[in-house]
Design a protein around this motif. Structure first.
Motif, PDB file in Angstrom:
ATOM      1  N   LYS A 124      82.188 -84.655 -28.667  1.00  0.00           N
ATOM      2  CA  LYS A 124      81.620 -85.584 -27.669  1.00  0.00           C
ATOM      3  C   LYS A 124      82.129 -85.253 -26.269  1.00  0.00           C
ATOM      4  N   LEU A 125      83.434 -84.995 -26.171  1.00  0.00           N
ATOM      5  CA  LEU A 125      83.998 -84.655 -24.859  1.00  0.00           C
ATOM      6  C   LEU A 125      83.429 -83.330 -24.345  1.00  0.00           C
ATOM      7  N   ASN A 126      83.266 -82.364 -25.229  1.00  0.00           N
ATOM      8  CA  ASN A 126      82.696 -81.078 -24.816  1.00  0.00           C
ATOM      9  C   ASN A 126      81.261 -81.237 -24.336  1.00  0.00           C
ATOM     10  N   LYS A 127      80.504 -82.106 -24.997  1.00  0.00           N
ATOM     11  CA  LYS A 127      79.114 -82.348 -24.589  1.00  0.00           C
ATOM     12  C   LYS A 127      79.075 -83.015 -23.206  1.00  0.00           C
ATOM     13  N   LYS A 128      79.943 -84.019 -23.002  1.00  0.00           N
ATOM     14  CA  LYS A 128      80.016 -84.681 -21.697  1.00  0.00           C
ATOM     15  C   LYS A 128      80.436 -83.684 -20.614  1.00  0.00           C
ATOM     16  N   PHE A 129      81.407 -82.851 -20.968  1.00  0.00           N
ATOM     17  CA  PHE A 129      81.888 -81.850 -20.012  1.00  0.00           C
ATOM     18  C   PHE A 129      80.770 -80.878 -19.649  1.00  0.00           C
ATOM     19  N   ALA A 130      80.034 -80.416 -20.646  1.00  0.00           N
ATOM     20  CA  ALA A 130      78.951 -79.458 -20.396  1.00  0.00           C
ATOM     21  C   ALA A 130      77.905 -80.056 -19.451  1.00  0.00           C
ATOM     22  N   ARG A 131      77.555 -81.322 -19.639  1.00  0.00           N
ATOM     23  CA  ARG A 131      76.570 -81.971 -18.755  1.00  0.00           C
ATOM     24  C   ARG A 131      77.107 -82.089 -17.326  1.00  0.00           C
ATOM     25  N   ALA A 132      78.325 -82.592 -17.200  1.00  0.00           N
ATOM     26  CA  ALA A 132      78.901 -82.779 -15.855  1.00  0.00           C
ATOM     27  C   ALA A 132      79.117 -81.433 -15.166  1.00  0.00           C
ATOM     28  N   HIS A 133      79.613 -80.455 -15.914  1.00  0.00           N
ATOM     29  CA  HIS A 133      79.842 -79.135 -15.336  1.00  0.00           C
ATOM     30  C   HIS A 133      78.518 -78.480 -14.953  1.00  0.00           C
ATOM     31  N   GLY A 134      77.495 -78.665 -15.778  1.00  0.00           N
ATOM     32  CA  GLY A 134      76.167 -78.132 -15.458  1.00  0.00           C
ATOM     33  C   GLY A 134      75.620 -78.729 -14.174  1.00  0.00           C
ATOM     34  N   ALA A 135      75.761 -80.040 -14.026  1.00  0.00           N
ATOM     35  CA  ALA A 135      75.291 -80.699 -12.792  1.00  0.00           C
ATOM     36  C   ALA A 135      76.054 -80.165 -11.588  1.00  0.00           C
ATOM     37  N   SER A 136      77.351 -80.002 -11.739  1.00  0.00           N
ATOM     38  CA  SER A 136      78.167 -79.474 -10.654  1.00  0.00           C
ATOM     39  C   SER A 136      77.753 -78.047 -10.298  1.00  0.00           C
ATOM     40  N   SER A 137      77.484 -77.233 -11.314  1.00  0.00           N
ATOM     41  CA  SER A 137      77.072 -75.846 -11.079  1.00  0.00           C
ATOM     42  C   SER A 137      75.728 -75.770 -10.368  1.00  0.00           C
ATOM     43  N   VAL A 138      74.796 -76.621 -10.785  1.00  0.00           N
ATOM     44  CA  VAL A 138      73.480 -76.639 -10.132  1.00  0.00           C
ATOM     45  C   VAL A 138      73.619 -77.051  -8.666  1.00  0.00           C
ATOM     46  N   LEU A 139      74.399 -78.104  -8.416  1.00  0.00           N
ATOM     47  CA  LEU A 139      74.610 -78.535  -7.027  1.00  0.00           C
ATOM     48  C   LEU A 139      75.291 -77.444  -6.206  1.00  0.00           C
ATOM     49  N   ASN A 140      76.225 -76.733  -6.817  1.00  0.00           N
ATOM     50  CA  ASN A 140      76.892 -75.643  -6.111  1.00  0.00           C
ATOM     51  C   ASN A 140      75.893 -74.555  -5.740  1.00  0.00           C
ATOM     52  N   LEU A 141      75.019 -74.188  -6.674  1.00  0.00           N
ATOM     53  CA  LEU A 141      74.023 -73.153  -6.380  1.00  0.00           C
ATOM     54  C   LEU A 141      73.016 -73.621  -5.333  1.00  0.00           C
ATOM     55  N   VAL A 142      72.614 -74.888  -5.400  1.00  0.00           N
ATOM     56  CA  VAL A 142      71.706 -75.432  -4.378  1.00  0.00           C
ATOM     57  C   VAL A 142      72.385 -75.356  -3.013  1.00  0.00           C
ATOM     58  N   GLY A 143      73.654 -75.746  -2.956  1.00  0.00           N
ATOM     59  CA  GLY A 143      74.395 -75.669  -1.698  1.00  0.00           C
ATOM     60  C   GLY A 143      74.544 -74.249  -1.200  1.00  0.00           C
ATOM     61  N   LEU A 144      74.798 -73.318  -2.111  1.00  0.00           N
ATOM     62  CA  LEU A 144      74.942 -71.906  -1.745  1.00  0.00           C
ATOM     63  C   LEU A 144      73.620 -71.361  -1.193  1.00  0.00           C
ATOM     64  N   ILE A 145      72.530 -71.663  -1.860  1.00  0.00           N
ATOM     65  CA  ILE A 145      71.209 -71.203  -1.389  1.00  0.00           C
ATOM     66  C   ILE A 145      70.883 -71.836  -0.042  1.00  0.00           C
ATOM     67  N   ALA A 146      71.160 -73.134   0.093  1.00  0.00           N
ATOM     68  CA  ALA A 146      70.890 -73.818   1.365  1.00  0.00           C
ATOM     69  C   ALA A 146      71.733 -73.223   2.496  1.00  0.00           C
ATOM     70  N   THR A 147      72.985 -72.936   2.221  1.00  0.00           N
ATOM     71  CA  THR A 147      73.854 -72.348   3.239  1.00  0.00           C
ATOM     72  C   THR A 147      73.370 -70.948   3.592  1.00  0.00           C
ATOM     73  N   GLY A 148      72.958 -70.186   2.596  1.00  0.00           N
ATOM     74  CA  GLY A 148      72.398 -68.858   2.865  1.00  0.00           C
ATOM     75  C   GLY A 148      71.127 -68.940   3.695  1.00  0.00           C
ATOM     76  N   TRP A 149      70.285 -69.909   3.375  1.00  0.00           N
ATOM     77  CA  TRP A 149      69.039 -70.105   4.137  1.00  0.00           C
ATOM     78  C   TRP A 149      69.356 -70.479   5.593  1.00  0.00           C
ATOM     79  N   PHE A 150      70.334 -71.351   5.758  1.00  0.00           N
ATOM     80  CA  PHE A 150      70.764 -71.729   7.107  1.00  0.00           C
ATOM     81  C   PHE A 150      71.269 -70.497   7.850  1.00  0.00           C
ATOM     82  N   GLY A 151      72.060 -69.670   7.159  1.00  0.00           N
ATOM     83  CA  GLY A 151      72.587 -68.443   7.764  1.00  0.00           C
ATOM     84  C   GLY A 151      71.483 -67.473   8.138  1.00  0.00           C
ATOM     85  N   TRP A 152      70.465 -67.402   7.311  1.00  0.00           N
ATOM     86  CA  TRP A 152      69.313 -66.546   7.613  1.00  0.00           C
ATOM     87  C   TRP A 152      68.665 -66.999   8.927  1.00  0.00           C
TER      88      TRP A 152
END
Length: 161
Positions: A124-152
């Motif tokens: 159960k803890l691993n499943k909760k961790f996977a969901r929270a970590h996945g959300a964090s990873s997606v937000l990180n990639l969105v932020g990275l792409i947005a920052t790259g777009w801003f830099g462009w």
């Protein structure tokens, strides 16, 4: 010419810090640490790095807006840099990691099961961790792409000078 007469250099250095930090943490530091450290070591390292990383990535966008040189037109993609910071998933991931540590510390059987068959609590803890970590990873990639777009866009404006 006084050092702070123009905000352009500060804006560029702050942007570079943000983008460089995101790229380094996402594609270099994180994966290498994950590959070469044990789970407890990796967890301890990330627990130390992430509060600083999240604080930096939360503080930089408003500073970028404040350091836009007055003579510069506000770029059309300025809102891209203001993507939501990772504040919500970050603490959730840390709480779940702490719960896993507590379960395995209180019950050595649970620690053994983490290596092989997993108990229901750990699953159960691993499943909760996977969901929270996945959300964090997606937000990180969105932020990275947005920052790259801003830099462009920033690079295009510099090229037009």
């Amino acid at each position: 010419m006084p050092l702070f007469e123009s905000l352009g250099p500060a804006h560029l250095l702050i942007f570079g810090t943000s983008f460089g930090t995101q790229v380094y943490q996402t594609f270099i530091s994180g994966p290498i640490a994950y590959k070469y450290l044990t789970r407890p070591q990796f967890s301890q390292l990330q627990t130390g790095i992430f509060p600083i990383y999240f604080a930096l990535q939360t503080a930089i966008p408003p500073i970028l807006l404040l350091t836009l040189p007055p003579s510069a037109a506000v770029p059309s993609n300025v809102l891209d840099i203001l993507t939501p910071p990772q504040i919500p998933p970050g603490p959730a991931v840390t709480r779940i990691m702490d719960q896993r540590k507590k379960v395995t510390a209180e019950c050595p059987v649970e620690a053994e099961k983490m290596a092989g068959d997993k108990s229901e609590t750990i699953k159960k803890l691993n499943k909760k961790f996977a969901r929270a970590h996945g959300a964090s990873s997606v937000l990180n990639l969105v932020g990275l792409i947005a920052t790259g777009w801003f830099g462009w866009g920033l690079g295009k404006r510099l090229g037009a000078l």
